[in-house]
Each structure stands twice: as structure tokens, then as C-alpha cells.
Design an enzyme around this catalytic site. Structure first.
Site, PDB file in Angstrom:
ATOM      1  N   ARG A  60       0.838  -1.193   0.000  1.00  0.00           N
ATOM      2  CA  ARG A  60       0.000   0.000   0.000  1.00  0.00           C
ATOM      3  C   ARG A  60       0.874   1.245   0.000  1.00  0.00           C
ATOM      4  O   ARG A  60       1.978   1.242   0.527  1.00  0.00           O
ATOM      5  CB  ARG A  60      -0.869   0.032   1.271  1.00  0.00           C
ATOM      6  CG  ARG A  60      -1.924  -1.034   1.284  1.00  0.00           C
ATOM      7  CD  ARG A  60      -3.111  -0.624   2.128  1.00  0.00           C
ATOM      8  NE  ARG A  60      -2.779  -0.308   3.505  1.00  0.00           N
ATOM      9  CZ  ARG A  60      -3.575   0.421   4.292  1.00  0.00           C
ATOM     10  NH1 ARG A  60      -4.713   0.894   3.833  1.00  0.00           N
ATOM     11  NH2 ARG A  60      -3.241   0.660   5.549  1.00  0.00           N
ATOM     12  N   LYS A 129       3.700 -10.970   9.881  1.00  0.00           N
ATOM     13  CA  LYS A 129       2.998 -10.854   8.591  1.00  0.00           C
ATOM     14  C   LYS A 129       3.369 -12.005   7.666  1.00  0.00           C
ATOM     15  O   LYS A 129       4.532 -12.218   7.338  1.00  0.00           O
ATOM     16  CB  LYS A 129       3.342  -9.502   7.952  1.00  0.00           C
ATOM     17  CG  LYS A 129       2.554  -9.199   6.696  1.00  0.00           C
ATOM     18  CD  LYS A 129       2.477  -7.704   6.497  1.00  0.00           C
ATOM     19  CE  LYS A 129       2.031  -7.333   5.097  1.00  0.00           C
ATOM     20  NZ  LYS A 129       1.738  -5.906   4.977  1.00  0.00           N
ATOM     21  N   ARG A 261      -2.385  -0.284  14.602  1.00  0.00           N
ATOM     22  CA  ARG A 261      -1.302  -0.862  15.415  1.00  0.00           C
ATOM     23  C   ARG A 261      -1.868  -1.306  16.757  1.00  0.00           C
ATOM     24  O   ARG A 261      -2.808  -0.700  17.261  1.00  0.00           O
ATOM     25  CB  ARG A 261      -0.210   0.187  15.675  1.00  0.00           C
ATOM     26  CG  ARG A 261       0.497   0.668  14.427  1.00  0.00           C
ATOM     27  CD  ARG A 261       1.429  -0.385  13.843  1.00  0.00           C
ATOM     28  NE  ARG A 261       2.059   0.077  12.619  1.00  0.00           N
ATOM     29  CZ  ARG A 261       1.591  -0.162  11.394  1.00  0.00           C
ATOM     30  NH1 ARG A 261       0.476  -0.855  11.238  1.00  0.00           N
ATOM     31  NH2 ARG A 261       2.214   0.287  10.315  1.00  0.00           N
TER      32      ARG A 261
END
Ligand code: ATP
Ligand code: BTN
Length: 263
Positions: A60, A129, A261
């Protein structure tokens, strides 16, 4: 030599083979950039570009996506929807559900989702991730086209990343054959996109919520590095917006430019 053989993939796709037209490249800048160019030239829905190596893989807001041949699977798929892009706010979440379903079908047990576009692996109460999803939309009078880019780590990438990364090898005793993996992902994607077209994100909301990494946990929303909201994360609503309970109200965040977050 490319790592994906479209003929082998076709066999693995079985009855779904007619819904996809897969082109396997040894190298390109970014499968999403390549597919955007092909979409401009009129490529049909279901066109898929998969590449062994991307030299300008994107996340992104132009962030870099790292991948190494053999250690990752990077591909993009073109889809078209009738109606405006505003109806597609929950699409990257729907794709997250598809990715989780595919990986779970191959035996993964610790896949979780982070709003709006991350697929995480739970590791002893923490998260790293595992995959990234990049959805790029463009509308004209016929409807909206979506270029859906997916990058999956088979093994965690080497290199310095601001957040921890994981690979599928961390959740499976043996890595699947990459044709089986891509066929499972495309199959799950077709299913999720059908559900999304029929009922919007509401049709996938409970599947997303079940895998939500930070449900009822304190979170912080950042816009350009500046705190834009803080509270308890309630997950995604039926439109795919993030709900955060603050001491005064429930705030709703649309995907856009905010970063989530853990507080
Ligand atoms: P946000 O919450 O704003 O979405 P993010 O850290 O999830 O932030 P994205 O733009 O969604 O950022 O994803 C791109 C980021 O992913 C890059 O900034 C980089 O830190 C990280 N990244 C790049 N390649 C990989 C990879 N192969 N595996 C895991 N993480 C990666
Ligand atoms: C993110 O987490 O920000 C999304 C990362 C998306 C990476 C995939 S890899 C295949 C496709 N091509 C790209 O350049 N990006 C997406």
C-alpha cells in the site's frame, strides 16, 4: 524457467479452470503493475499474472514488497464488478478471508487477519505478517475493475522489516507444491468473490471476524504517523469499516490511509 506451469495449474483447478486465464512470467516489475497494463488493453476478468520474481513489488502507498523466487508466491488477478467503487470498500477484507480459507484448507492453523489488508501468523501470542493483499480499483461507465495482488511468504523474507514477518513453513510440516497452493488460492478467491458480489462484505463478515487477530484488544490508528484514534478494537462492520470503541463513542474507520497498530 518459470516455477509455475500453467498446464499443470489448469489440471489442479479442475472445474474452475474456465474462470481463470493464467500467465506465468519468470520476471516482471510487479504482477499488479503488469496486470493493470493488460487491463487497460482490455484483458478479461479472471486474467491472472504470476511471477517468480518481481523487481518492483508494491504494498500500500507505494511501500516495497519483498519476495524471493522459491520463497514466495506473488500473483495478481483481475476481476470486474458492476456498480461503483464505493461498494467495494470491504473487498480487501473479503480477499483476506479467501487467503485464510485456502491456507487453512492446506493445513495451516494459525492464520489470522488484520484490518484492512494483512494476513498474519500467530506465534505464541504475537503476530507476524504472512501475506499482503493489495487491491487497486478503477471505475468507468461499465462498472469497476479490481486488480487484486497477493503476496504470500513461503519462508519469511531475509532483510530488515519494520514489522515481523513469517512464512507458511512456520505453520506447516511441509510446504505445499506451489501449483496446489495457487489452485487453492484461486479457488477460494472465486468463492469469496462470488459471495462478495452476491451480498457485499456482509456475506463474509463473520468469516473475517472469526479470524480477526486483535478482537477486543487495545489498538491505535495512525494517519501519516500521527495518532488518529485509540480504543478497543471491535472488528469490521458489514461494510468492512473498522470499529474502535473509545471512552466517548464507537469510531468508524474506512480503509483509506489509516494504519492500525496494537496499543
Ligand atoms: P499498514 O498497517 O499501514 O497497512 P503495513 O506495515 O501493513 O502497514 P503495508 O503497506 O500493508 O504496510 O505492507 C507493506 C509493508 O510490508 C512494507 O512496509 C514492509 O514493511 C512489509 N513487507 C514487505 N515485504 C514483506 C514480506 N515479504 N513479508 C512481510 N512483510 C513485508
Ligand atoms: C501489503 O501488504 O501492503 C500488500 C502487499 C501486496 C504484495 C503483492 S505481491 C503480488 C502483487 N504485486 C505487487 O507488486 N504487489 C502485490
Amino acid at each position: 524457467m518459470t516455477l509455475i506451469d500453467p498446464a499443470l495449474l489448469k489440471i489442479r483447478l479442475g472445474a474452475l479452470a474456465g474462470r481463470f486465464d493464467v500467465d506465468a512470467l519468470a520476471e516482471c516489475d510487479s504482477t499488479s503493475s503488469e496486470l493493470l497494463r493488460r487491463a487497460e488493453r482490455g484483458a478479461p476478468a479472471g486474467t491472472v499474472v504470476v511471477a517468480d520474481r518481481q523487481h518492483a513489488g508494491r504494498g500500500r502507498r507505494g511501500r516495497q514488497w519483498l519476495s524471493a523466487p522459491g520463497d514466495s508466491l506473488t500473483f495478481s488477478c483481475l476481476w470486474r464488478f458492476t456498480g461503483p467503487a464505493t461498494q467495494l470498500a470491504g473487498l480487501s477484507l473479503a480477499v483476506g478471508v479467501a487467503v485464510s480459507e485456502a491456507l487453512e484448507g492446506l493445513g495451516a492453523r494459525r492464520v489470522r487477519l488484520k484490518w484492512p489488508n494483512d494476513v498474519l501468523l500467530e506465534q505464541g501470542g504475537d503476530y507476524a505478517k504472512l501475506a499482503g493483499i493489495l487491491v487497486e480499483l478503477a471505475s468507468d461507465r461499465r462498472g469497476t475493475q479490481a486488480v487484486i495482488g497477493i503476496g504470500i511468504n513461503l519462508r519469511a523474507p531475509a532483510g530488515d522489516l519494520p514489522q515481523p514477518a513469517a512464512g507458511l513453513a512456520d505453520d506447516l510440516p511441509a510446504l505445499p507444491d506451489r501449483h496446489d497452493l495457487l489452485a487453492a488460492l484461486l479457488g477460494a478467491l472465486a468463492g469469496a468473490l462470488d459471495r462478495f458480489e452476491g451480498g457485499g462484505f456482509a456475506a463474509l463478515q463473520s468469516a473475517w471476524q472469526r479470524r480477526h487477530a486483535w478482537q477486543n484488544q487495545p489498538v491505535r490508528l495512525l494517519q501519516d504517523g500521527v495518532v488518529d484514534g485509540e480504543g478497543i478494537c471491535l472488528g469490521a462492520d458489514t461494510d468492512g469499516a473498522l470499529l474502535v470503541e473509545t471512552p466517548v463513542c464507537i469510531k468508524r474507520f474506512l480503509s483509506g490511509d489509516v494504519s492500525l497498530r496494537r496499543a
